[in-house]
Design an enzyme around this catalytic site. Structure first.
Site, PDB file in Angstrom:
ATOM      1  N   SER A  61      30.088  70.610  48.457  1.00 43.37           N
ATOM      2  CA  SER A  61      29.432  71.226  47.302  1.00 43.37           C
ATOM      3  C   SER A  61      29.699  72.725  47.254  1.00 43.37           C
ATOM      4  O   SER A  61      29.864  73.306  46.178  1.00 43.37           O
ATOM      5  CB  SER A  61      27.920  70.973  47.375  1.00 43.37           C
ATOM      6  OG  SER A  61      27.654  69.602  47.126  1.00 43.37           O
ATOM      7  N   PHE A  82      44.056  66.019  43.631  1.00 45.60           N
ATOM      8  CA  PHE A  82      43.377  67.314  43.494  1.00 45.60           C
ATOM      9  C   PHE A  82      42.718  67.617  44.831  1.00 45.60           C
ATOM     10  O   PHE A  82      41.807  66.890  45.249  1.00 45.60           O
ATOM     11  CB  PHE A  82      42.336  67.168  42.390  1.00 45.60           C
ATOM     12  CG  PHE A  82      41.482  68.370  42.093  1.00 45.60           C
ATOM     13  CD1 PHE A  82      41.998  69.472  41.424  1.00 45.60           C
ATOM     14  CD2 PHE A  82      40.124  68.383  42.422  1.00 45.60           C
ATOM     15  CE1 PHE A  82      41.191  70.550  41.101  1.00 45.60           C
ATOM     16  CE2 PHE A  82      39.309  69.459  42.107  1.00 45.60           C
ATOM     17  CZ  PHE A  82      39.850  70.549  41.437  1.00 45.60           C
ATOM     18  N   GLU A 102      33.220  64.658  41.880  1.00 46.34           N
ATOM     19  CA  GLU A 102      33.369  65.693  40.844  1.00 46.34           C
ATOM     20  C   GLU A 102      32.059  66.465  40.647  1.00 46.34           C
ATOM     21  O   GLU A 102      31.726  66.912  39.552  1.00 46.34           O
ATOM     22  CB  GLU A 102      33.936  65.104  39.549  1.00 46.34           C
ATOM     23  CG  GLU A 102      35.301  64.456  39.816  1.00 46.34           C
ATOM     24  CD  GLU A 102      36.220  64.305  38.638  1.00 46.34           C
ATOM     25  OE1 GLU A 102      36.018  64.986  37.621  1.00 46.34           O
ATOM     26  OE2 GLU A 102      37.171  63.506  38.753  1.00 46.34           O
ATOM     27  N   GLU A 152      36.949  69.982  51.550  1.00 39.39           N
ATOM     28  CA  GLU A 152      37.388  70.078  52.957  1.00 39.39           C
ATOM     29  C   GLU A 152      36.266  69.547  53.849  1.00 39.39           C
ATOM     30  O   GLU A 152      35.133  69.380  53.388  1.00 39.39           O
ATOM     31  CB  GLU A 152      37.670  71.543  53.314  1.00 39.39           C
ATOM     32  CG  GLU A 152      38.789  72.133  52.481  1.00 39.39           C
ATOM     33  CD  GLU A 152      39.118  73.570  52.867  1.00 39.39           C
ATOM     34  OE1 GLU A 152      38.417  74.156  53.730  1.00 39.39           O
ATOM     35  OE2 GLU A 152      40.086  74.096  52.299  1.00 39.39           O
ATOM     36  N   LEU A 183      40.535  69.914  46.753  1.00 43.52           N
ATOM     37  CA  LEU A 183      39.561  71.008  46.802  1.00 43.52           C
ATOM     38  C   LEU A 183      38.672  70.826  48.037  1.00 43.52           C
ATOM     39  O   LEU A 183      38.588  71.707  48.896  1.00 43.52           O
ATOM     40  CB  LEU A 183      38.720  71.001  45.512  1.00 43.52           C
ATOM     41  CG  LEU A 183      37.589  72.024  45.399  1.00 43.52           C
ATOM     42  CD1 LEU A 183      38.141  73.452  45.366  1.00 43.52           C
ATOM     43  CD2 LEU A 183      36.741  71.779  44.131  1.00 43.52           C
TER      44      LEU A 183
HETATM   45  N1  COS Z   1      34.842  77.724  34.184  1.00 43.23           N
HETATM   46  C1  COS Z   1      35.447  78.914  34.440  1.00 43.23           C
HETATM   47  N2  COS Z   1      35.051  79.748  35.425  1.00 43.23           N
HETATM   48  C2  COS Z   1      34.012  79.374  36.178  1.00 43.23           C
HETATM   49  C3  COS Z   1      33.328  78.156  35.970  1.00 43.23           C
HETATM   50  C4  COS Z   1      33.767  77.332  34.910  1.00 43.23           C
HETATM   51  N3  COS Z   1      33.177  76.166  34.646  1.00 43.23           N
HETATM   52  N4  COS Z   1      32.334  78.046  36.867  1.00 43.23           N
HETATM   53  C5  COS Z   1      32.387  79.143  37.630  1.00 43.23           C
HETATM   54  N5  COS Z   1      33.406  79.944  37.200  1.00 43.23           N
HETATM   55  C6  COS Z   1      33.777  81.268  37.730  1.00 43.23           C
HETATM   56  C7  COS Z   1      32.572  82.181  37.705  1.00 43.23           C
HETATM   57  O1  COS Z   1      32.443  82.818  36.442  1.00 43.23           O
HETATM   58  C8  COS Z   1      32.892  83.153  38.811  1.00 43.23           C
HETATM   59  O2  COS Z   1      33.818  84.113  38.344  1.00 43.23           O
HETATM   60  P1  COS Z   1      33.445  85.705  38.389  1.00 43.23           P
HETATM   61  O3  COS Z   1      33.198  85.989  39.838  1.00 43.23           O
HETATM   62  O4  COS Z   1      34.666  86.348  37.845  1.00 43.23           O
HETATM   63  O5  COS Z   1      32.237  85.855  37.538  1.00 43.23           O
HETATM   64  C9  COS Z   1      33.623  82.285  39.824  1.00 43.23           C
HETATM   65  O6  COS Z   1      34.119  81.157  39.106  1.00 43.23           O
HETATM   66  C10 COS Z   1      32.718  81.814  40.939  1.00 43.23           C
HETATM   67  O7  COS Z   1      31.641  81.108  40.366  1.00 43.23           O
HETATM   68  P2  COS Z   1      30.230  80.992  41.069  1.00 43.23           P
HETATM   69  O8  COS Z   1      29.777  82.352  41.503  1.00 43.23           O
HETATM   70  O9  COS Z   1      29.336  80.218  40.175  1.00 43.23           O
HETATM   71  O10 COS Z   1      30.618  80.148  42.392  1.00 43.23           O
HETATM   72  P3  COS Z   1      29.723  79.495  43.506  1.00 43.23           P
HETATM   73  O11 COS Z   1      30.393  79.650  44.809  1.00 43.23           O
HETATM   74  O12 COS Z   1      28.323  79.986  43.400  1.00 43.23           O
HETATM   75  O13 COS Z   1      29.822  77.895  43.189  1.00 43.23           O
HETATM   76  C11 COS Z   1      29.368  75.771  42.208  1.00 43.23           C
HETATM   77  C12 COS Z   1      29.509  77.293  42.051  1.00 43.23           C
HETATM   78  C13 COS Z   1      28.310  75.362  43.192  1.00 43.23           C
HETATM   79  C14 COS Z   1      28.977  75.315  40.822  1.00 43.23           C
HETATM   80  C15 COS Z   1      30.748  75.162  42.611  1.00 43.23           C
HETATM   81  O14 COS Z   1      31.073  75.478  43.944  1.00 43.23           O
HETATM   82  C16 COS Z   1      30.838  73.670  42.430  1.00 43.23           C
HETATM   83  O15 COS Z   1      31.063  73.180  41.315  1.00 43.23           O
HETATM   84  N6  COS Z   1      30.687  72.899  43.528  1.00 43.23           N
HETATM   85  C17 COS Z   1      30.903  71.462  43.518  1.00 43.23           C
HETATM   86  C18 COS Z   1      32.341  71.177  43.788  1.00 43.23           C
HETATM   87  C19 COS Z   1      32.699  69.820  43.344  1.00 43.23           C
HETATM   88  O16 COS Z   1      32.426  69.382  42.234  1.00 43.23           O
HETATM   89  N7  COS Z   1      33.351  69.094  44.225  1.00 43.23           N
HETATM   90  C20 COS Z   1      33.759  67.767  43.934  1.00 43.23           C
HETATM   91  C21 COS Z   1      35.034  67.501  44.589  1.00 43.23           C
HETATM   92  S1  COS Z   1      36.358  67.657  43.564  1.00 43.23           S
HETATM   93  S2  COS Z   1      36.608  65.780  43.000  1.00 43.23           S
END
Ligand code: COS
Length: 384
Positions: free
Chosen positions: A131, A122, A364, A126, A124
């Site tokens: 975060s 996966f 994650e 970079e 994602l």
């Molecule tokens: N399920 C479905 N859609 C989701 C969602 C979820 N759990 N969480 C967010 N979305 C959607 C939002 O609804 C939004 O859509 P709309 O613009 O249509 O409303 C879109 O995705 C963007 O969401 P948001 O505005 O919350 O994005 P942000 O950039 O503010 O980021 C966080 C949110 C910080 C929560 C996210 O970037 C994150 O989880 N970061 C951590 C990443 C991570 O876990 N990395 C680990 C590496 S992978 S192993």
């Protein structure tokens, strides 16, 4: 939801036996060689462990979330590297295709993931987007019937072994945030796709991560997940909602293992003329750990059942991941403390587990990201 309690009991019994008889005795070997032995990989294939969560129609076992967390409680009791090897095919490497892929994409890729013929990754994170995942810079530019991908992905689990990569890339540079991102399946061997050197990690030896580099990688448009641009970030978030529950369950299993090993040590180790388990300050650490593991287990099971009922569990998945991984860290720390000097040397597995479980609070989504998700969801619901 448990579909058939008898079948699940049989499956859990066989996994428990596999963990106790095959995996735990090989933990030191994995830590020393930094590799999962091929005979263990073959046994995992034979047991269907690569396809636990992939539906039966694609050759998997199609376990529900409640069944999955029960399995993760068991797998968590041994070195996380074993689970990591099968983890991407059951989680972040396959779920994007499963929930948002086209019928053709599912039919083409899922059977190979379920059998363990292919490993998945996966992509994602970079170098400059951890975060803040929505700020990712990898680009995918449409060119006829394909997309051309350019960029670098970092800390990608199982990338050295993976046959396919789920890659989040920006198809619309005009949209800076989440809306410009799309998800692709990219196959190993595609010209321009190269791997960086394996990362030297603090723990989890045997589980490999590295950079994945895209240099003008041409990917057929048929490999755009779901055939729709601009929804790749949402796919990634949905994948992580599920992945976070799984990591929470693993943390419960790992904490359980550490506590059991420590209980054995505390009943055998004598100081001041009696086993240290008879001292109340040791008992406090044992009891706090037991209660916290129980709390995390209940939380994970509740969130899993809600997800099986079709509820949106974004909040509950983040609560579970935050609580269970932090709990696991506290338990690891207490268990080292109870072992005293012996906890700091590698003769006992607690020294290795202490390093291995540190990652649970980071990958994650860090604990701090879980806090952000929980609080944001609370505010959104309050204002709705
Ligand atoms: N399920 C479905 N859609 C989701 C969602 C979820 N759990 N969480 C967010 N979305 C959607 C939002 O609804 C939004 O859509 P709309 O613009 O249509 O409303 C879109 O995705 C963007 O969401 P948001 O505005 O919350 O994005 P942000 O950039 O503010 O980021 C966080 C949110 C910080 C929560 C996210 O970037 C994150 O989880 N970061 C951590 C990443 C991570 O876990 N990395 C680990 C590496 S992978 S192993």
């Amino acid at each position: 939801m448990i579909r058939d309690p008898e079948t699940l009991t049989l499956l859990l019994d066989s996994i428990r036996q596999f963990v106790d008889q095959e995996l735990i005795p090989r933990e030191n070997e994995v830590a020393e060689t930094d590799a999962i032995p091929e005979d263990i990989v073959q046994q995992m294939r034979d047991m269907g462990l690569f396809g636990l969560t992939i539906p039966e129609e694609y050759g998997g076992l199609g376990v529900t979330m409640e069944e999955e967390v029960n399995i993760a409680f068991e797998l968590g009791r041994t070195s996380p590297a074993f689970r990591s090897y099968i983890g991407t095919n059951n989680g972040i490497g396959s779920i994007g295709i499963l929930i948002d892929g086209t019928a053709e994409q599912k039919a083409h890729f899922l059977p190979k993931l379920a059998s363990g013929e292919l490993l998945s990754s996966f992509c994602l994170t970079e170098p400059d987007a951890g975060s803040d995942a929505a700020s990712l810079k990898t680009t995918a530019v449409r060119d006829g019937d394909s997309y051309i991908l350019n960029g670098t992905k970092r800390f990608i689990t199982n990338a050295p072994e993976a046959g396919i990569f789920t890659v989040m890339a920006r198809t619309n540079p005009e949209i800076k945030g989440a809306g410009g991102i799309s998800a692709f399946v990219v196959e190993r061997g595609t010209p321009g796709l190269t791997l960086g050197k394996p990362d030297h990690k603090m723990g989890q030896k045997g589980a490999h991560t590295c950079d994945v580099i895209f240099d003008n990688v041409r990917v057929p448009a048929t490999q755009l997940i779901g055939g729709v641009e601009g929804v790749g970030f949402k796919t990634a978030m949905k994948v992580l909602d599920k992945g976070r529950l799984h990591i929470a369950a693993l943390s419960v299993g790992a904490a359980d293992r550490m506590l059991n090993d420590t209980l054995r040590y505390a009943t055998e180790r004598k100081q001041f003329g009696k086993p240290i388990a008879e001292f109340q300050l040791i008992q406090a650490m044992l009891a706090d750990s037991k209660a916290e593991i129980y709390a995390a287990r209940c939380m994970v099971l509740d969130a899993a059942r809600r997800r099986d009922e079709g509820q949106n569990v974004s909040t509950e998945a983040s609560c579970s991941k935050m609580f269970a991984t932090e709990m696991c860290g506290r338990v690891a720390d207490r268990c080292v403390q109870i072992h005293g000097g012996a906890g700091y040397v590698s003769e006992y597995s607690i020294e290795r587990f202490y390093r291995d479980v540190r990652l649970f609070r980071i990958y994650e989504g860090t604990t701090q990201i879980q806090q952000v998700v929980i609080a944001r969801n609370m505010i959104k619901e309050f204002q709705a």
